[in-house]
Design a protein around this motif. Structure first.
Motif, short mmCIF file in Angstrom:
data_model
loop_
_atom_site.label_atom_id
_atom_site.label_comp_id
_atom_site.label_asym_id
_atom_site.label_seq_id
_atom_site.Cartn_x
_atom_site.Cartn_y
_atom_site.Cartn_z
N GLY A 101 0.82 -1.13 -0.06
CA GLY A 101 -0.05 0.01 -0.06
C GLY A 101 0.93 1.24 0.15
N ALA A 102 0.60 1.97 1.05
CA ALA A 102 1.54 3.30 1.04
C ALA A 102 2.64 3.26 1.81
N LEU A 103 2.85 1.99 2.36
CA LEU A 103 3.97 1.68 3.31
C LEU A 103 5.11 1.43 2.44
N ARG A 104 6.57 1.92 2.73
CA ARG A 104 7.63 1.54 1.91
C ARG A 104 8.77 1.31 2.78
N ALA B 93 9.03 12.91 -0.43
CA ALA B 93 7.65 12.82 -0.67
C ALA B 93 7.21 14.32 -1.09
N LEU B 94 6.57 14.55 -2.44
CA LEU B 94 6.24 15.92 -2.77
C LEU B 94 4.63 15.84 -2.54
N PRO B 95 4.14 16.89 -1.78
CA PRO B 95 2.61 17.28 -1.68
C PRO B 95 1.76 17.17 -2.75
N GLU B 96 0.77 16.65 -2.71
CA GLU B 96 -0.16 16.64 -4.18
C GLU B 96 -0.36 18.04 -4.36
N ALA C 167 -1.16 13.74 -16.72
CA ALA C 167 -0.97 12.41 -16.54
C ALA C 167 -0.66 11.85 -15.11
N ALA C 168 -0.84 10.76 -14.83
CA ALA C 168 -0.73 10.21 -13.34
C ALA C 168 0.83 10.71 -12.83
N ALA C 169 0.92 11.14 -11.71
CA ALA C 169 2.22 11.26 -11.20
C ALA C 169 3.16 10.08 -11.11
N ARG C 170 4.64 10.06 -11.73
CA ARG C 170 5.21 8.82 -11.53
C ARG C 170 6.30 9.05 -10.75
N GLU C 171 7.24 8.06 -10.66
CA GLU C 171 8.33 8.33 -9.82
C GLU C 171 9.80 8.47 -10.37
N LEU D 159 12.01 10.62 -5.99
CA LEU D 159 11.00 11.60 -5.87
C LEU D 159 9.42 11.02 -6.16
N PHE D 160 8.56 11.25 -5.26
CA PHE D 160 7.30 10.67 -5.38
C PHE D 160 6.34 11.22 -4.82
N VAL D 161 4.97 11.20 -5.30
CA VAL D 161 3.87 11.90 -4.65
C VAL D 161 2.99 10.81 -4.03
N PRO D 162 2.86 10.70 -2.76
CA PRO D 162 2.26 9.81 -1.93
C PRO D 162 0.78 9.65 -2.44
#
Length: 233
Positions: free
Chosen positions: A104-107, A138-141, A204-208, A227-230
């Motif tokens: 899920g959101a856990l890494r 993590a970048l805020p939405e 488009a959907a945010a990618r890493e 770099l990613f957007v949760p």
């Protein structure tokens, strides 16, 4: 008044406020065992084969992998019920691979390994004790037409000046732009710079993607920041 005393005693026994239950503890995913590679040096275009034995991944649904020396998108492979996994990724012997277990959101903490045949060795980390950079950001939405940003500190306490030759994205990603300390730059011991990343949705959907910080002195090495957007797929 006797009835009031009885009522107070009964309420003291059964009218107390129930405590709010603690949320259940979620164990984070982890890469817990060796990752084994298979490299075919004479095969044209053959991918690297990576496997983890049973128990090599815990508390995870998938393993995410990216070749830090390439430009291809990351690869995601399912984790079997016994904690094993297998995946193919484009690359060559000696490439640096970043792996991460996820649920899920856990890494898990990202792990960087060198591609080879047999058990993969961790990537060298020169000056790890005096120049350490967070491995993820993590970048805020952000809404369409807006932007968000976050930053990673570039602080070092090594005995000699640190020469950063280049700070750049591993592969083109128009939704991310790198600001802050501009390279090339020399950071004196005890000084600090900043890698600031701005995220602007492109529709488009945010990618890493990964930002690479390349150092030439006092030793040659690099640091990688995912770099990613949760919440993004």
């Amino acid at each position: 008044m006797r009835w009031l005393a009885v009522l107070l005693v009964a309420c003291a026994a059964g009218c107390g406020v129930n405590p709010i239950p603690e949320p259940p503890f979620e164990r984070p995913p982890a890469l817990a065992g060796d990752v084994v590679g298979a490299v075919c040096d004479v095969c044209d275009g053959a991918p690297l084969e990576l496997t983890g034995a049973p128990g090599s991944v815990t508390d995870a649904d998938v393993v995410w992998a990216m070749n830090l020396d390439g430009t291809a998108p990351p690869v995601v492979a399912p984790v079997a019920g016994d904690g094993s996994f297998a995946l193919d990724i484009d690359g060559l012997r000696g490439n640096e691979l970043r792996l991460q277990a996820r649920r899920g959101a856990l890494r898990s903490e990202p792990v960087d390994l060198i591609a080879a045949s047999g058990a993969l060795e961790p990537s060298p980390r020169p000056l790890a004790g005096c120049f350490e950079v967070e491995r993820e950001l993590a970048l805020p939405e952000a809404a369409a037409g807006a932007a968000s940003s976050s930053a990673v500190a570039l602080a070092h306490f090594c005995g000699a000046p640190l020469a950063i030759d280049r700070i750049a994205l591993r592969a083109p990603a128009p939704e991310y732009s790198l600001e802050g300390t501009a390279a090339p730059v020399v950071l004196e011991a005890g000084s600090a710079g900043e890698l600031r990343v701005v995220y602007r949705p492109t529709g488009a959907a945010a990618r890493e993607e990964v930002a690479l910080i390349e150092v030439s002195s006092p030793e040659v090495f690099r640091r990688a920041v995912t770099l990613f957007v949760p919440g993004a797929p």
